[in-house]
Design a protein around this motif. Structure first.
Motif, PDB file in Angstrom:
ATOM      1  N   ALA A  79       0.833  -1.207   0.000  1.00 17.68           N
ATOM      2  CA  ALA A  79       0.000   0.000   0.000  1.00 17.68           C
ATOM      3  C   ALA A  79       0.866   1.253   0.000  1.00 17.68           C
ATOM      4  CB  ALA A  79      -0.941  -0.011   1.200  1.00 17.68           C
ATOM      5  N   VAL A  80       1.921   1.240   0.801  1.00 16.45           N
ATOM      6  CA  VAL A  80       2.817   2.410   0.860  1.00 16.45           C
ATOM      7  C   VAL A  80       3.520   2.602  -0.475  1.00 16.45           C
ATOM      8  CG1 VAL A  80       4.943   3.287   1.913  1.00 16.45           C
ATOM      9  CG2 VAL A  80       3.127   2.372   3.353  1.00 16.45           C
ATOM     10  N   GLU A  81       4.006   1.508  -1.081  1.00 13.43           N
ATOM     11  CA  GLU A  81       4.662   1.610  -2.382  1.00 13.43           C
ATOM     12  C   GLU A  81       3.704   2.157  -3.435  1.00 13.43           C
ATOM     13  OE1 GLU A  81       6.252  -2.221  -3.343  1.00 13.43           O
ATOM     14  OE2 GLU A  81       7.832  -2.101  -1.840  1.00 13.43           O
ATOM     15  N   SER A  82       2.470   1.682  -3.401  1.00 14.88           N
ATOM     16  CA  SER A  82       1.463   2.154  -4.353  1.00 14.88           C
ATOM     17  C   SER A  82       1.169   3.634  -4.134  1.00 14.88           C
ATOM     18  CB  SER A  82       0.188   1.327  -4.199  1.00 14.88           C
ATOM     19  OG  SER A  82      -0.821   1.807  -5.045  1.00 14.88           O
ATOM     20  N   ALA A  83       1.045   4.034  -2.880  1.00 14.43           N
ATOM     21  CA  ALA A  83       0.776   5.436  -2.575  1.00 14.43           C
ATOM     22  C   ALA A  83       1.936   6.324  -3.001  1.00 14.43           C
ATOM     23  CB  ALA A  83       0.504   5.607  -1.081  1.00 14.43           C
ATOM     24  N   VAL A  84       3.165   5.882  -2.764  1.00 11.66           N
ATOM     25  CA  VAL A  84       4.342   6.657  -3.163  1.00 11.66           C
ATOM     26  C   VAL A  84       4.402   6.773  -4.680  1.00 11.66           C
ATOM     27  CG1 VAL A  84       6.868   6.603  -3.247  1.00 11.66           C
ATOM     28  CG2 VAL A  84       5.681   6.190  -1.090  1.00 11.66           C
ATOM     29  N   GLU A  85       4.135   5.661  -5.363  1.00 17.17           N
ATOM     30  CA  GLU A  85       4.152   5.680  -6.825  1.00 17.17           C
ATOM     31  C   GLU A  85       3.082   6.630  -7.368  1.00 17.17           C
ATOM     32  OE1 GLU A  85       5.633   4.966 -10.475  1.00 17.17           O
ATOM     33  OE2 GLU A  85       6.476   4.181  -8.613  1.00 17.17           O
ATOM     34  N   GLY A  86       1.889   6.568  -6.768  1.00 14.26           N
ATOM     35  CA  GLY A  86       0.820   7.476  -7.191  1.00 14.26           C
ATOM     36  C   GLY A  86       1.173   8.929  -6.928  1.00 14.26           C
ATOM     37  N   ALA A  87       1.753   9.210  -5.775  1.00 11.26           N
ATOM     38  CA  ALA A  87       2.152  10.583  -5.453  1.00 11.26           C
ATOM     39  C   ALA A  87       3.240  11.064  -6.401  1.00 11.26           C
ATOM     40  CB  ALA A  87       2.634  10.668  -4.008  1.00 11.26           C
ATOM     41  N   LYS A  88       4.188  10.199  -6.720  1.00 16.17           N
ATOM     42  CA  LYS A  88       5.278  10.550  -7.638  1.00 16.17           C
ATOM     43  C   LYS A  88       4.718  10.868  -9.022  1.00 16.17           C
ATOM     44  CE  LYS A  88       8.082   7.386  -9.228  1.00 16.17           C
ATOM     45  NZ  LYS A  88       9.104   6.331  -9.327  1.00 16.17           N
ATOM     46  N   GLU A  89       3.816  10.000  -9.499  1.00 16.24           N
ATOM     47  CA  GLU A  89       3.217  10.244 -10.815  1.00 16.24           C
ATOM     48  C   GLU A  89       2.414  11.540 -10.812  1.00 16.24           C
ATOM     49  OE1 GLU A  89       0.945   6.822 -11.996  1.00 16.24           O
ATOM     50  OE2 GLU A  89       2.704   5.524 -12.007  1.00 16.24           O
ATOM     51  N   GLY A  90       1.661  11.766  -9.755  1.00 16.13           N
ATOM     52  CA  GLY A  90       0.887  13.001  -9.647  1.00 16.13           C
ATOM     53  C   GLY A  90       1.776  14.230  -9.606  1.00 16.13           C
ATOM     54  N   PHE A  91       2.881  14.135  -8.897  1.00 12.73           N
ATOM     55  CA  PHE A  91       3.814  15.261  -8.795  1.00 12.73           C
ATOM     56  C   PHE A  91       4.409  15.581 -10.159  1.00 12.73           C
ATOM     57  CE2 PHE A  91       8.226  16.710  -8.209  1.00 12.73           C
ATOM     58  CZ  PHE A  91       7.991  17.910  -7.552  1.00 12.73           C
ATOM     59  N   PHE A  92       4.901  14.564 -10.879  1.00 12.16           N
ATOM     60  CA  PHE A  92       5.495  14.796 -12.195  1.00 12.16           C
ATOM     61  C   PHE A  92       4.451  15.295 -13.202  1.00 12.16           C
ATOM     62  CE2 PHE A  92       8.907  11.710 -10.815  1.00 12.16           C
ATOM     63  CZ  PHE A  92       9.867  12.695 -10.649  1.00 12.16           C
ATOM     64  N   GLN A  93       3.230  14.781 -13.096  1.00 12.40           N
ATOM     65  CA  GLN A  93       2.158  15.263 -13.978  1.00 12.40           C
ATOM     66  C   GLN A  93       1.880  16.740 -13.704  1.00 12.40           C
ATOM     67  OE1 GLN A  93       0.809  13.612 -16.489  1.00 12.40           O
ATOM     68  NE2 GLN A  93      -0.546  15.311 -17.035  1.00 12.40           N
ATOM     69  N   SER A  94       1.859  17.123 -12.427  1.00 15.61           N
ATOM     70  CA  SER A  94       1.628  18.516 -12.057  1.00 15.61           C
ATOM     71  C   SER A  94       2.743  19.412 -12.573  1.00 15.61           C
ATOM     72  CB  SER A  94       1.511  18.622 -10.539  1.00 15.61           C
ATOM     73  OG  SER A  94       1.352  19.951 -10.144  1.00 15.61           O
ATOM     74  N   ILE A  95       3.994  18.981 -12.435  1.00 17.19           N
ATOM     75  CA  ILE A  95       5.148  19.754 -12.933  1.00 17.19           C
ATOM     76  C   ILE A  95       5.040  19.904 -14.445  1.00 17.19           C
ATOM     77  CG2 ILE A  95       7.668  19.701 -13.258  1.00 17.19           C
ATOM     78  CD1 ILE A  95       6.952  20.433 -10.457  1.00 17.19           C
ATOM     79  N   LYS A  96       4.715  18.806 -15.125  1.00 20.14           N
ATOM     80  CA  LYS A  96       4.597  18.823 -16.589  1.00 20.14           C
ATOM     81  C   LYS A  96       3.511  19.811 -17.023  1.00 20.14           C
ATOM     82  CE  LYS A  96       3.536  15.704 -20.409  1.00 20.14           C
ATOM     83  NZ  LYS A  96       3.166  14.335 -20.781  1.00 20.14           N
ATOM     84  N   GLU A  97       2.363  19.780 -16.343  1.00 24.40           N
ATOM     85  CA  GLU A  97       1.281  20.701 -16.677  1.00 24.40           C
ATOM     86  C   GLU A  97       1.685  22.144 -16.398  1.00 24.40           C
ATOM     87  OE1 GLU A  97      -2.290  19.482 -14.657  1.00 24.40           O
ATOM     88  OE2 GLU A  97      -2.392  17.590 -15.769  1.00 24.40           O
ATOM     89  N   SER A  98       2.380  22.367 -15.299  1.00 24.22           N
ATOM     90  CA  SER A  98       2.822  23.735 -14.963  1.00 24.22           C
ATOM     91  C   SER A  98       3.773  24.272 -16.019  1.00 24.22           C
ATOM     92  CB  SER A  98       3.502  23.752 -13.596  1.00 24.22           C
ATOM     93  OG  SER A  98       2.585  23.454 -12.587  1.00 24.22           O
ATOM     94  N   ILE A  99       4.723  23.462 -16.442  1.00 30.31           N
ATOM     95  CA  ILE A  99       5.686  23.896 -17.467  1.00 30.31           C
ATOM     96  C   ILE A  99       4.962  24.137 -18.779  1.00 30.31           C
ATOM     97  CG2 ILE A  99       7.665  23.142 -18.852  1.00 30.31           C
ATOM     98  CD1 ILE A  99       8.678  21.704 -16.322  1.00 30.31           C
ATOM     99  N   SER A 100       4.059  23.214 -19.129  1.00 27.76           N
ATOM    100  CA  SER A 100       3.302  23.368 -20.369  1.00 27.76           C
ATOM    101  C   SER A 100       2.468  24.642 -20.341  1.00 27.76           C
ATOM    102  CB  SER A 100       2.407  22.144 -20.570  1.00 27.76           C
ATOM    103  OG  SER A 100       1.612  22.279 -21.709  1.00 27.76           O
ATOM    104  N   PHE A 102       3.064  27.308 -18.511  1.00 25.99           N
ATOM    105  CA  PHE A 102       3.976  28.446 -18.525  1.00 25.99           C
ATOM    106  C   PHE A 102       4.365  28.815 -19.960  1.00 25.99           C
ATOM    107  CE2 PHE A 102       8.378  29.981 -18.583  1.00 25.99           C
ATOM    108  CZ  PHE A 102       8.230  31.163 -17.877  1.00 25.99           C
ATOM    109  N   PHE A 103       4.773  27.799 -20.758  1.00 22.28           N
ATOM    110  CA  PHE A 103       5.169  28.077 -22.152  1.00 22.28           C
ATOM    111  C   PHE A 103       3.982  28.455 -23.002  1.00 22.28           C
ATOM    112  CE2 PHE A 103       9.034  25.603 -21.025  1.00 22.28           C
ATOM    113  CZ  PHE A 103       9.953  26.599 -21.309  1.00 22.28           C
ATOM    114  N   HIS A 104       2.832  27.891 -22.691  1.00 23.36           N
ATOM    115  CA  HIS A 104       1.624  28.248 -23.433  1.00 23.36           C
ATOM    116  C   HIS A 104       1.283  29.721 -23.175  1.00 23.36           C
ATOM    117  CE1 HIS A 104      -2.487  28.683 -24.641  1.00 23.36           C
ATOM    118  NE2 HIS A 104      -2.670  27.397 -24.941  1.00 23.36           N
ATOM    119  N   ASP A 105       1.406  30.157 -21.918  1.00 22.77           N
ATOM    120  CA  ASP A 105       1.131  31.547 -21.576  1.00 22.77           C
ATOM    121  C   ASP A 105       2.153  32.507 -22.209  1.00 22.77           C
ATOM    122  OD1 ASP A 105      -1.081  30.805 -20.127  1.00 22.77           O
ATOM    123  OD2 ASP A 105      -0.077  30.887 -18.169  1.00 22.77           O
TER     124      ASP A 105
END
Length: 108
Positions: A79-100, A102-105
């Motif tokens: 459960a902890v590994e799954s939660a960490v993996e989900g948080a990691k994916e969510g974090f990278f997705q958020s960073i990717k969206e923020s960068i995208s 930023f450049f779009h703006d």
């Protein structure tokens, strides 16, 4: 284990009752010494049986408890590994969206 102990106590009571009714009587009373020695012998047998079967039951319970704890540890770890993996994916997705965004703006 409670069942084993209950059975052993019942056996002890039945044995004392058996001794009371089967021992020779002095003036209508059972011989106290005979009952006492029989009861002491029975107590020794009950203690031996309790040690033999009680120890086995405790060892079995400890083994089962160890299995349960091990399974719980594995489930928590997964459960902890799954939660960490989900948080990691969510974090990278958020960073990717923020960068995208930023450049779009910048280009808008």
């Amino acid at each position: 284990m409670k069942k084993i102990f209950s059975v052993l106590c019942l056996l002890a009571i039945l044995f004392v009752a058996y001794l009371t009714f089967t021992q020779p009587h002095d003036n209508g009373q059972p011989a106290v010494e005979d009952i006492e020695s029989g009861a002491e012998e029975l107590v020794g047998q009950v203690e031996d049986m309790y040690e033999e079967y009680g120890s086995a039951a405790v060892a079995q319970a400890n083994e089962k408890l160890g299995d349960v704890v091990e399974q719980a540890d594995e489930a928590i770890e997964e459960a902890v590994e799954s939660a960490v993996e989900g948080a990691k994916e969510g974090f990278f997705q958020s960073i990717k969206e923020s960068i995208s965004n930023f450049f779009h703006d910048l280009t808008s």
